[in-house]
Design an enzyme around this catalytic site. Structure first.
Site, short mmCIF file in Angstrom:
data_model
loop_
_atom_site.label_atom_id
_atom_site.label_comp_id
_atom_site.label_asym_id
_atom_site.label_seq_id
_atom_site.Cartn_x
_atom_site.Cartn_y
_atom_site.Cartn_z
N SER A 235 2.74 -0.22 -2.79
CA SER A 235 1.41 -0.23 -1.81
C SER A 235 0.08 -0.40 -2.72
O SER A 235 0.34 -0.44 -4.25
CB SER A 235 1.19 1.07 -1.25
OG SER A 235 2.13 1.36 -0.56
N SER A 273 4.63 -2.35 2.46
CA SER A 273 3.50 -1.95 1.73
C SER A 273 2.33 -1.35 2.21
O SER A 273 2.03 -1.53 3.55
CB SER A 273 2.74 -3.35 1.28
OG SER A 273 2.03 -3.09 0.17
N ASP A 275 -1.34 -0.69 1.94
CA ASP A 275 -2.62 -1.41 1.42
C ASP A 275 -3.64 -0.73 2.41
O ASP A 275 -4.09 -1.37 3.55
CB ASP A 275 -2.41 -2.87 1.84
CG ASP A 275 -1.20 -3.52 1.12
OD1 ASP A 275 -0.79 -2.69 0.43
OD2 ASP A 275 -0.61 -4.62 1.65
#
Length: 361
Positions: A235, A273, A275
């Site tokens: 991340s 991920s 984000d």
């Protein structure tokens, strides 16, 4: 000895000027602190906490804020209330995935210990996963570490690389961590600063680009090994600060532009991920005891330069995290190598004529 930053290597990204420190702390009042834990016994731990104070008196002098989730396989606490109210009234922290709860609760405990008069606390704590280099199941992050990061927070230069919450993080299969940068722009009749701080822990090698140069395809795993071939469940957290007068929806729009800076380096928002980006503005005063607050906000057309600043600051903050990080041996004797500065410069010179490695992409 302090590690170099991107510009120390002669590489300049973007076209806008950085602030004096090229850091999130160029926004007046913002302070950053770290607590770092590196231990080999009884468990192998490479982790920590990074704290950001938006300004002095944040408990009673709130800041407008907004967020954007580019890919939501991650955690940032307190977002429902920010979506509802558009304000933050506490310091922010970043740590590892399994320590979000203890760090979030530590901010509450810190407020209680310091006799902060608020009816309740819904603080922001975000995470990225450091389980490749750190025994994340050791649950080694403590309230005391969060207190240390909060108490150590200072204005001025910000420690980068393998520190605080970024201690065990990996970026594009090189060692990553904490990075920061800033941009100053003239818009709406004044000069304003946008600063970024990232905890960078994402990305595959082949996607890495530096100022448009495909560095990751040139510095392959045959040149600098990477043991982490599987798709990383990783991340990036981006915190943007500005002294431009923005209301919550404008903060949300600013946070969204961190996506552009991430994409310039090679982030694609992979399925695994998390984000998540948050932006806050220190320009307005919003106190809980105010019946009516007098507010300022830049005009819609004046946002464009701030968007560019946010993208550029995010890009350089990620690259600063890569440049500052050092090779680390961690959990199960795994090794993550730092991005080698000499090989980076070799690649940049091949793609850019002499004296122009910092030319616009």
């Amino acid at each position: 000895m302090a590690r170099p930053r991107l510009r120390d290597l002669g590489i300049v990204t973007g076209r806008l000027d950085p602030g004096p420190l090229n850091a999130i702390t160029d926004v007046e009042g913002v302070r950053v602190g770290h607590s770092t834990l590196i231990s080999d016994s009884p468990r192998v731990v490479r982790t920590g906490v990074t704290a950001i104070w938006p300004r002095d008196g944040i408990w009673q002098d709130w800041c407008f804020a907004g967020f954007h989730s580019f890919n939501g396989n991650g955690e940032m606490t307190g977002l429902p209330w920010i979506a509802e109210q558009g304000l933050i009234g506490a310091p922010l922290c970043i740590t590892n995935t399994l320590s979000v709860g203890v760090v979030r609760d530590a901010i509450c405990a810190y407020a209680v210990e310091n006799k902060i008069e608020q009816p309740f606390h819904l603080p922001v704590t975000a995470e990225t996963w450091d389980g490749w280099l750190s025994d994340v199941e050791s649950l080694s992050v403590t309230q005391a570490m969060a207190f240390e990061a909060l108490a150590n927070a200072r204005s001025g230069p910000v420690a980068e690389g393998c520190v605080g919450g970024g201690t065990g993080m990996i970026t594009h299969e090189f060692k990553g961590g904490i990075g920061t940068a800033s941009r100053a722009v003239d818009t709406a009749g004044s000069r304003y600063t946008v600063g970024a701080l990232v905890q960078s822990n994402y990305g595959r090698r082949h996607l890495l680009r530096v100022n448009g140069v495909p560095v990751g395809r040139e510095i392959t795993t045959e040149i600098v090994p990477s043991e982490r071939f599987v798709e990383p469940k990783s991340s990036i957290i981006v915190i943007l600060a500005t002294d431009a007068p923005l209301i919550p929806i404008q903060c949300q729009r600013l946070a969204r532009r961190a996506t552009t800076g991430l994409a310039w380096v090679g982030g694609i928002g992979a399925n695994g991920s998390g984000d998540i980006f948050l932006a806050f503005s220190t320009a307005n005063t919003v106190r809980p005891d105010h019946k009516v607050s007098e507010l300022r906000a830049v005009g819609p057309d004046e946002m464009t330069l701030l968007f560019e600043a946010a993208a550029e600051a995010t890009e350089e903050a990620i690259l600063n995290a890569l440049i500052a990080a050092e090779t680390m041996v961690g959990y199960k004797d795994r090794i993550v190598y730092a991005l080698p500065h000499d090989k980076l410069l070799e690649v940049m010179r091949r793609y850019r004529p002499p004296g122009t490695i910092g030319a616009p992409r």
